[in-house]
Scaffold this motif. Sequence first.
Motif, mmCIF file in Angstrom:
data_model
loop_
_atom_site.group_PDB
_atom_site.id
_atom_site.type_symbol
_atom_site.label_atom_id
_atom_site.label_comp_id
_atom_site.label_asym_id
_atom_site.label_seq_id
_atom_site.Cartn_x
_atom_site.Cartn_y
_atom_site.Cartn_z
ATOM 1 N N ALA A 70 0.824 -1.212 0.000
ATOM 2 C CA ALA A 70 0.000 0.000 0.000
ATOM 3 C C ALA A 70 0.854 1.255 0.000
ATOM 4 O O ALA A 70 0.466 2.297 -0.524
ATOM 5 N N SER A 71 2.050 1.165 0.607
ATOM 6 C CA SER A 71 2.910 2.350 0.699
ATOM 7 C C SER A 71 3.857 2.489 -0.497
ATOM 8 O O SER A 71 4.629 3.446 -0.572
ATOM 9 N N TYR A 72 3.817 1.528 -1.422
ATOM 10 C CA TYR A 72 4.743 1.522 -2.554
ATOM 11 C C TYR A 72 4.665 2.825 -3.360
ATOM 12 O O TYR A 72 5.685 3.470 -3.627
ATOM 13 N N GLU A 73 3.435 3.209 -3.754
ATOM 14 C CA GLU A 73 3.266 4.431 -4.546
ATOM 15 C C GLU A 73 3.705 5.661 -3.755
ATOM 16 O O GLU A 73 4.343 6.562 -4.281
ATOM 17 N N LYS A 74 3.355 5.653 -2.462
ATOM 18 C CA LYS A 74 3.718 6.781 -1.610
ATOM 19 C C LYS A 74 5.241 6.883 -1.488
ATOM 20 O O LYS A 74 5.813 7.971 -1.449
ATOM 21 N N SER A 75 5.899 5.721 -1.425
ATOM 22 C CA SER A 75 7.362 5.687 -1.324
ATOM 23 C C SER A 75 8.003 6.322 -2.555
ATOM 24 O O SER A 75 8.937 7.114 -2.451
ATOM 25 N N TRP A 76 7.506 5.970 -3.748
ATOM 26 C CA TRP A 76 8.059 6.525 -4.987
ATOM 27 C C TRP A 76 7.789 8.019 -5.107
ATOM 28 O O TRP A 76 8.639 8.772 -5.583
ATOM 29 N N GLU A 77 6.602 8.450 -4.651
ATOM 30 C CA GLU A 77 6.283 9.882 -4.692
ATOM 31 C C GLU A 77 7.282 10.664 -3.833
ATOM 32 O O GLU A 77 7.767 11.728 -4.221
ATOM 33 N N ASP A 78 7.596 10.119 -2.652
ATOM 34 C CA ASP A 78 8.548 10.768 -1.753
ATOM 35 C C ASP A 78 9.945 10.798 -2.374
ATOM 36 O O ASP A 78 10.661 11.806 -2.280
ATOM 37 N N ILE A 79 10.348 9.700 -3.024
ATOM 38 C CA ILE A 79 11.659 9.630 -3.687
ATOM 39 C C ILE A 79 11.748 10.661 -4.803
ATOM 40 O O ILE A 79 12.767 11.349 -4.959
ATOM 41 N N GLU A 80 10.681 10.788 -5.605
ATOM 42 C CA GLU A 80 10.667 11.755 -6.706
ATOM 43 C C GLU A 80 10.749 13.193 -6.192
ATOM 44 O O GLU A 80 11.392 14.051 -6.799
ATOM 45 N N GLU A 81 10.099 13.434 -5.054
ATOM 46 C CA GLU A 81 10.167 14.769 -4.442
ATOM 47 C C GLU A 81 11.595 15.079 -3.991
ATOM 48 O O GLU A 81 12.099 16.189 -4.170
ATOM 49 N N LYS A 82 12.257 14.079 -3.398
ATOM 50 C CA LYS A 82 13.640 14.258 -2.943
ATOM 51 C C LYS A 82 14.580 14.469 -4.136
ATOM 52 O O LYS A 82 15.546 15.230 -4.049
ATOM 53 N N LEU A 83 14.316 13.791 -5.250
ATOM 54 C CA LEU A 83 15.113 13.959 -6.468
ATOM 55 C C LEU A 83 14.985 15.389 -6.978
ATOM 56 O O LEU A 83 15.993 16.054 -7.265
ATOM 57 N N ASN A 84 13.753 15.886 -7.088
ATOM 58 C CA ASN A 84 13.511 17.230 -7.618
ATOM 59 C C ASN A 84 14.066 18.318 -6.700
ATOM 60 O O ASN A 84 14.506 19.372 -7.160
ATOM 61 N N ALA A 85 14.057 18.044 -5.384
ATOM 62 C CA ALA A 85 14.543 19.030 -4.419
ATOM 63 C C ALA A 85 16.050 18.925 -4.206
ATOM 64 O O ALA A 85 16.624 19.707 -3.445
ATOM 65 N N ARG A 86 16.690 17.961 -4.880
ATOM 66 C CA ARG A 86 18.130 17.716 -4.730
ATOM 67 C C ARG A 86 18.490 17.530 -3.254
ATOM 68 O O ARG A 86 19.517 17.992 -2.762
ATOM 69 N N GLU A 87 17.615 16.822 -2.559
ATOM 70 C CA GLU A 87 17.767 16.630 -1.114
ATOM 71 C C GLU A 87 18.823 15.568 -0.791
ATOM 72 O O GLU A 87 18.954 14.573 -1.495
ATOM 73 N N VAL A 88 19.562 15.809 0.276
ATOM 74 C CA VAL A 88 20.521 14.809 0.757
ATOM 75 C C VAL A 88 19.777 13.839 1.667
ATOM 76 O O VAL A 88 19.059 14.251 2.577
ATOM 77 N N VAL A 89 19.941 12.545 1.405
ATOM 78 C CA VAL A 89 19.178 11.506 2.101
ATOM 79 C C VAL A 89 20.133 10.575 2.855
ATOM 80 O O VAL A 89 21.184 10.197 2.333
ATOM 81 N N GLN A 90 19.736 10.203 4.075
ATOM 82 C CA GLN A 90 20.496 9.211 4.837
ATOM 83 C C GLN A 90 19.994 7.818 4.462
ATOM 84 O O GLN A 90 18.788 7.585 4.420
ATOM 85 N N THR A 91 20.908 6.902 4.171
ATOM 86 C CA THR A 91 20.508 5.545 3.817
ATOM 87 C C THR A 91 21.536 4.556 4.345
ATOM 88 O O THR A 91 22.649 4.926 4.689
ATOM 89 N N LYS A 92 21.140 3.288 4.398
ATOM 90 C CA LYS A 92 22.049 2.245 4.893
ATOM 91 C C LYS A 92 22.476 1.357 3.729
ATOM 92 O O LYS A 92 21.668 1.019 2.867
ATOM 93 N N VAL A 93 23.750 0.983 3.716
ATOM 94 C CA VAL A 93 24.265 0.067 2.689
ATOM 95 C C VAL A 93 23.794 -1.345 3.040
ATOM 96 O O VAL A 93 24.058 -1.838 4.133
ATOM 97 N N THR A 94 23.079 -1.989 2.105
ATOM 98 C CA THR A 94 22.524 -3.317 2.371
ATOM 99 C C THR A 94 23.354 -4.449 1.771
ATOM 100 O O THR A 94 23.308 -5.576 2.248
ATOM 101 N N ASP A 95 24.117 -4.149 0.713
ATOM 102 C CA ASP A 95 24.908 -5.198 0.063
ATOM 103 C C ASP A 95 25.948 -4.539 -0.839
ATOM 104 O O ASP A 95 25.918 -3.323 -1.070
ATOM 105 N N ALA A 96 26.867 -5.347 -1.362
ATOM 106 C CA ALA A 96 27.913 -4.829 -2.258
ATOM 107 C C ALA A 96 28.191 -5.830 -3.362
ATOM 108 O O ALA A 96 28.070 -7.045 -3.169
ATOM 109 N N ASN A 97 28.512 -5.304 -4.545
ATOM 110 C CA ASN A 97 28.992 -6.153 -5.641
ATOM 111 C C ASN A 97 30.166 -5.436 -6.291
ATOM 112 O O ASN A 97 30.554 -4.346 -5.849
ATOM 113 N N LYS A 98 30.742 -6.010 -7.327
ATOM 114 C CA LYS A 98 31.954 -5.445 -7.919
ATOM 115 C C LYS A 98 31.714 -4.088 -8.584
ATOM 116 O O LYS A 98 32.650 -3.337 -8.840
ATOM 117 N N GLY A 99 30.439 -3.773 -8.844
ATOM 118 C CA GLY A 99 30.129 -2.503 -9.496
ATOM 119 C C GLY A 99 29.783 -1.378 -8.548
ATOM 120 O O GLY A 99 29.775 -0.207 -8.920
#
Length: 301
Positions: free
Chosen positions: A96-125
């Motif tokens: 149910a929150s999927y669409e709301k999550s993307w809307e929030d992400i798009e808002e942060k993209l447009n506002a050039r906002e700095v976001v705190q996040t956690k690293v969940t995994d790593a690969n060679k790239g």
Amino acid sequence: MSEVKKNAVSPMEELLTKHLIEIPSVGDVVHGVVMSVSSNHALIDLGGLGTGIVLGKEMRDGLGADGKLKVGTEVSATLTSFETEDGYIELSIREASYEKSWEDIEEKLNAREVVQTKVTDANKGGLMIEINGISGFLPVSQLSSEHYPRVEDGDKNKILELLKKLVGQEISVRILDADRASEKLIVSEKAAQSEKERELINRLKVGDVIEGEVSGVVDFGAFVKFSAPESEMGKKAAEKLEGLVHISELAWQLIDDPREIIKTGDHVSAKIIGIEDARISLSMKSLKEDPWEKVSEKYKV
């Protein structure tokens, strides 16, 4: 008189009309109140529809609840199945929150906002991260100088080892690309730090001499990490800056491989010879005497 009675609405009919329950379909969003919460499920009071159950990871809404639901809280959830073995209506708060999550992400993209996040995994790239429950990717090229893996021989397995050390860490990023349709989310740690770096770099000027430590040696030169200068208020910056000594600026003699004369961990002095955007160019040879200046004293035509 009989006609009036015939068209009259009975009290039961009136009650049913007033309290008519619309039966939702699978995929619809329903609303309810949290009745109870355990470590692996939550029960939701859906009123006349009955009782809903949210299982495991479906309790996660991506926008902060992260399974920490509280009794009495109103929630929205997607109906995923009408009846479980125990007779509950199966729900997903996450969906149910999927669409709301993307809307929030798009808002942060447009506002050039700095976001705190956690690293969940790593690969060679690069690194896998998560924002609002949506998985994203941080390419190696977009890591800050602090976290960029300096591997002298470019061995991808060694690079992966260094990247894996970042798993579980909190980092600041800026969203570069967010495409809901293809579920593509690309972030940059370098872009998030550029504003702070630019502020520190503004304190530098061409001609300044710095003392630092070699943080990496590559085919085209050496990276040197050094302390940022004091602010105008005399406050010493805790942050480190990094500059590049190009192979042509390491020494006056011709060099085929920088590793022959310098190695990671060496303490060196260098002069700032160029500042372009967030890139700092350094020279070690400019602090040494030019051998060509005295060549006429040693040799004759």
